[in-house]
Scaffold this active site. Structure first.
Site, short mmCIF file in Angstrom:
data_model
loop_
_atom_site.label_atom_id
_atom_site.label_comp_id
_atom_site.label_asym_id
_atom_site.label_seq_id
_atom_site.Cartn_x
_atom_site.Cartn_y
_atom_site.Cartn_z
N LYS A 114 0.94 -1.15 0.05
CA LYS A 114 0.08 -0.07 0.08
C LYS A 114 0.89 1.23 -0.05
O LYS A 114 1.95 1.18 0.39
CB LYS A 114 -1.04 -0.03 1.42
CG LYS A 114 -2.17 0.92 1.21
CD LYS A 114 -3.37 0.20 0.50
CE LYS A 114 -4.57 0.91 0.40
NZ LYS A 114 -5.72 0.09 0.10
P1 NAD Z 1 -12.99 7.71 -2.14
O1 NAD Z 1 -12.09 8.75 -2.24
O2 NAD Z 1 -13.76 7.79 -3.52
O3 NAD Z 1 -14.28 8.10 -1.16
C1 NAD Z 1 -14.02 8.07 0.27
C2 NAD Z 1 -15.44 8.34 0.76
O4 NAD Z 1 -15.23 8.76 2.19
C3 NAD Z 1 -15.93 10.05 0.35
O5 NAD Z 1 -17.47 9.64 0.35
C4 NAD Z 1 -15.67 10.67 1.52
O6 NAD Z 1 -16.44 12.03 1.86
C5 NAD Z 1 -15.82 10.04 2.76
N1 NAD Z 1 -15.07 10.35 3.89
C6 NAD Z 1 -13.95 10.76 4.08
N2 NAD Z 1 -13.59 11.19 5.58
C7 NAD Z 1 -15.07 11.05 6.09
C8 NAD Z 1 -15.31 11.21 7.58
N3 NAD Z 1 -14.48 11.55 8.47
N4 NAD Z 1 -16.48 10.60 7.76
C9 NAD Z 1 -17.31 10.16 6.94
N5 NAD Z 1 -16.98 10.10 5.49
C10 NAD Z 1 -15.81 10.31 5.10
O7 NAD Z 1 -12.54 6.42 -1.58
P2 NAD Z 1 -12.78 5.08 -1.71
O8 NAD Z 1 -11.97 4.43 -2.96
O9 NAD Z 1 -14.45 4.93 -1.98
O10 NAD Z 1 -12.34 4.17 -0.45
C11 NAD Z 1 -13.20 4.17 0.58
C12 NAD Z 1 -12.91 2.86 1.30
O11 NAD Z 1 -12.60 1.93 0.56
C13 NAD Z 1 -11.30 3.16 1.94
O12 NAD Z 1 -11.25 2.32 3.22
C14 NAD Z 1 -10.52 2.24 1.03
O13 NAD Z 1 -9.41 1.84 1.51
C15 NAD Z 1 -11.51 1.28 0.68
N6 NAD Z 1 -11.20 0.41 -0.31
C16 NAD Z 1 -11.14 0.97 -1.68
C17 NAD Z 1 -11.15 0.28 -2.88
C18 NAD Z 1 -11.09 0.86 -4.31
O14 NAD Z 1 -11.00 0.25 -5.09
N7 NAD Z 1 -11.04 2.22 -4.48
C19 NAD Z 1 -10.81 -0.88 -2.74
C20 NAD Z 1 -10.96 -1.39 -1.66
C21 NAD Z 1 -11.09 -0.97 -0.47
#
Ligand code: NAD
Length: 424
Positions: A114
Site C-alpha cells: 500500500k
Molecule cells: P473515495 O475517495 O472515492 O471516497 C471516500 C469517501 O469517504 C468519500 O465519500 C468521503 O467523503 C468519505 N469520507 C472521508 N472522510 C470521512 C469522514 N471523516 N466521515 C465520513 N465520510 C468520510 O475512496 P474509496 O475508494 O471509495 O475508498 C473508501 C474506502 O474503501 C477506503 O477505506 C478504501 O481503502 C476502501 N477500498 C477502496 C477500494 C477501491 O477500489 N477504491 C478497494 C478496496 C477498499
C-alpha cells in the site's frame, strides 16, 4: 526472540494495533504454521520518501510519502495509493497487511502493499496534483514495477492519478509499462468494470450473506458511510436489487430519508457537489446519529476505526458489509459478535476491486481485453467461491467470518513462506 517493531507505536484501536490483534486471533487455527506467525507482524519493506514540488505560486512544498510492501511470498506487491492529510506510516502498514490477507483470501497471485501521501489533495491545483504524483512515483520507482509491486487507486486517487503514475514510470524506464498500475483509464490499458468493481464485490458478498440469514434485499433498508467510489457503487447495486438507501454520510454531511433516496437524483448531486451534503431529497442529520439509523444493512465505506464498541452497541443493522478497509476496531467486532450482527469483513467484502485489478494486469500482459460481462461474471464467481470456503471454516470452528478469512488467507501466505524457505 522477536522484539516488537521500534518504528511504530500501535494502540488497540489504531490500524496496525487492530491488525495485530486480528492476527493473534487467527493463531489457534494455523496448526504447524503458527510458528511462522511473526512473519505477518512485520512488513517486508517500508519506504518513506520526501516529495518536494513547486507550487503554482512559486513556493516549494514538501510532502511525506510512503510505500509499504507487507508480504511478497505469494507474488508481487499489490495495493492502492491514498492521498489524505491523516496518512501515516502506521496506517499504510496496516493497509498493506490487509492487502496481503485480502489477496490471499481470494487466491490472487499477489502479496500485499500500500502507498500514501500525507496531503489534502483538495488544497492542490490539478497541475500541483500531477507534479506531486509524478515525483512520488519517481521516488517509489525503485521498488514498484509490473513484476514487483503494482499500485492502484484508493481514497482520493482515481484513473487520472493512475495515468500519471503509469506515464512517469514508463518515462523513467524507457518503456510503455501499462502493467505497473491498475485502475487506469480504459484507453491506457484499463479494464472495463474496474471503477465499480469494489462496490460490486460489496454487493456480491452482501447478497450471499443476506441469503444465509434469510434477509430479503427487496425492501431492505441500507445505510452507507462514505459515498465515494466504493460506497456509491455498492449503494447503486443494492438500490437496483430493490433495497432502499435510507442514510448516507460523507465528509460533506449526513442525510436521511426513511423512504429511500432517489438514486437517479442523488448520484448527479454527489457528482456536482462533491458529496451528499445539501441533497434536497433527504433530511440532514447529525453525523453521530448515523449509527442509530433504523436499517437492515450497514455499509461502512469511508475510513478506518469507525465502528467502536460504543457505536457497535447502537447499530440496528443485522448485516454489516465492510466496504472500507479496517472500519471496525476489535472491541467493536466483539460487541457485534455478541449481539448476533453478521459482519462480512473488509478482507473479503471489498476484495472485488483488487480482483478486477488482477484482471486488468492479466489483460495488459496479453494485450487482449475482455468484455464487461466477462469481467463481472468472473468477479462474481471468484467472490462467491472464496466466501463459500470462508463460511465453511467459520461454521466448522464457530468463529467469525473475519477470523475465518484470516485463517484461509494466513495459511496460504505462510505455506508459501515455508515452501520458499528462508534465504539464505
Ligand atoms: P473515495 O475517495 O472515492 O471516497 C471516500 C469517501 O469517504 C468519500 O465519500 C468521503 O467523503 C468519505 N469520507 C472521508 N472522510 C470521512 C469522514 N471523516 N466521515 C465520513 N465520510 C468520510 O475512496 P474509496 O475508494 O471509495 O475508498 C473508501 C474506502 O474503501 C477506503 O477505506 C478504501 O481503502 C476502501 N477500498 C477502496 C477500494 C477501491 O477500489 N477504491 C478497494 C478496496 C477498499
Amino acid at each position: 526472540m522477536t522484539e516488537p517493531l521500534s518504528y511504530v507505536h500501535p494502540t488497540p484501536d489504531s490500524p496496525w494495533g487492530t491488525y495485530l490483534m486480528q492476527v493473534d486471533r487467527v493463531a489457534p487455527y494455523l496448526g504447524h504454521l503458527a510458528r511462522w506467525i511473526d512473519t505477518l507482524k512485520r512488513p517486508k519493506r517500508a519506504l518513506i520518501v520526501d516529495i518536494p514540488i513547486e507550487l503554482d505560486d512559486g513556493t516549494i512544498a514538501h510532502f511525506e510519502g510512503y510505500r509499504v510492501q507487507h508480504n511478497m511470498s505469494r507474488g508481487p506487491g499489490k495495493g492502492g495509493v491514498r492521498y489524505h492529510p491523516d496518512v501515516t506510516l502506521e496506517e499504510v502498514m496496516a493497509l498493506a497487511a490487509w492487502m496481503s490477507v485480502k489477496n490471499a483470501a481470494v487466491n490472487l497471485p499477489y502479496g500485499g502493499a500500500k502507498g500514501g501521501i500525507r496531503v489534502d489533495p483538495a488544497l492542490l491545483s490539478l497541475k500541483e496534483l500531477e507534479r506531486m504524483t509524478r515525483r512520488y512515483t519517481s521516488e517509489i520507482g525503485i521498488i514498484i514495477g509490473p513484476q514487483q509491486d503494482i499500485p492502484a487507486p484508493d481514497v482520493n486517487t482515481n484513473p487520472q492519478v493512475m495515468a500519471w503514475m503509469m506515464d512517469t514510470y514508463s518515462m523513467n524506464t524507457g518503456t510503455t509499462a501499462t502493467g505497473v498500475v491498475t485502475g487506469k483509464p480504459i484507453h491506457l490499458g484499463g479494464s472495463l468494470g474496474r471503477v465499480k468493481a469494489t462496490g460490486r464485490g460489496v454487493f456480491v458478498t452482501g447478497r450471499e450473506a443476506a441469503r444465509r440469514i434469510n434477509l430479503d434485499l427487496n425492501g431492505a433498508r441500507v445505510a452507507v458511510q462514505g459515498f465515494g467510489n466504493v460506497g456509491s457503487a455498492a449503494a447503486e447495486l443494492f438500490a437496483q436489487a430493490g433495497a432502499k438507501i435510507v442514510a448516507a454520510q460523507d465528509h460533506t454531511g449526513c442525510i436521511h430519508n426513511a423512504n429511500g433516496f432517489d438514486m437517479a437524483e442523488l448520484m448527479p448531486h454527489v457528482k456536482s457537489n462533491g458529496g451528499v451534503g445539501g441533497f434536497k431529497g433527504a433530511e440532514p442529520m447529525k453525523n453521530e446519529e448515523f449509527w442509530d439509523t433504523d436499517c437492515e444493512i450497514l455499509i461502512p465505506a469511508a475510513l478506518e476505526g469507525q465502528i467502536t464498541a460504543e457505536r457497535a452497541r447502537r447499530i440496528k443493522a443485522r448485516l454489516v458489509l465492510e466496504g472500507a478497509n479496517g472500519p471496525t476496531v476489535p472491541a467493536g467486532d466483539d460487541v457485534m459478535a455478541d449481539r448476533g450482527i453478521l459482519v462480512v469483513p473488509d478482507v473479503i467484502c471489498n476484495a472485488g476491486g483488487v480482483t478486477v485489478s488482477y484482471f486488468e494486469w492479466v489483460q495488459d500482459f496479453s494485450s487482449f481485453f475482455w468484455t464487461e460481462d466477462e469481467i463481472n461474471v468472473r468477479l462474481d464467481k471468484i467472490m462467491v467461491d472464496a466466501l463459500k470456503r470462508i463460511w465453511a471454516l467459520a461454521d466448522q470452528h464457530k468463529i467469525t467470518l473475519r477470523t475465518a478469512t484470516f485463517a484461509v488467507a494466513c495459511e496460504r501466505i505462510l505455506q508459501a513462506r515455508v515452501e520458499r524457505g528462508l534465504y539464505p
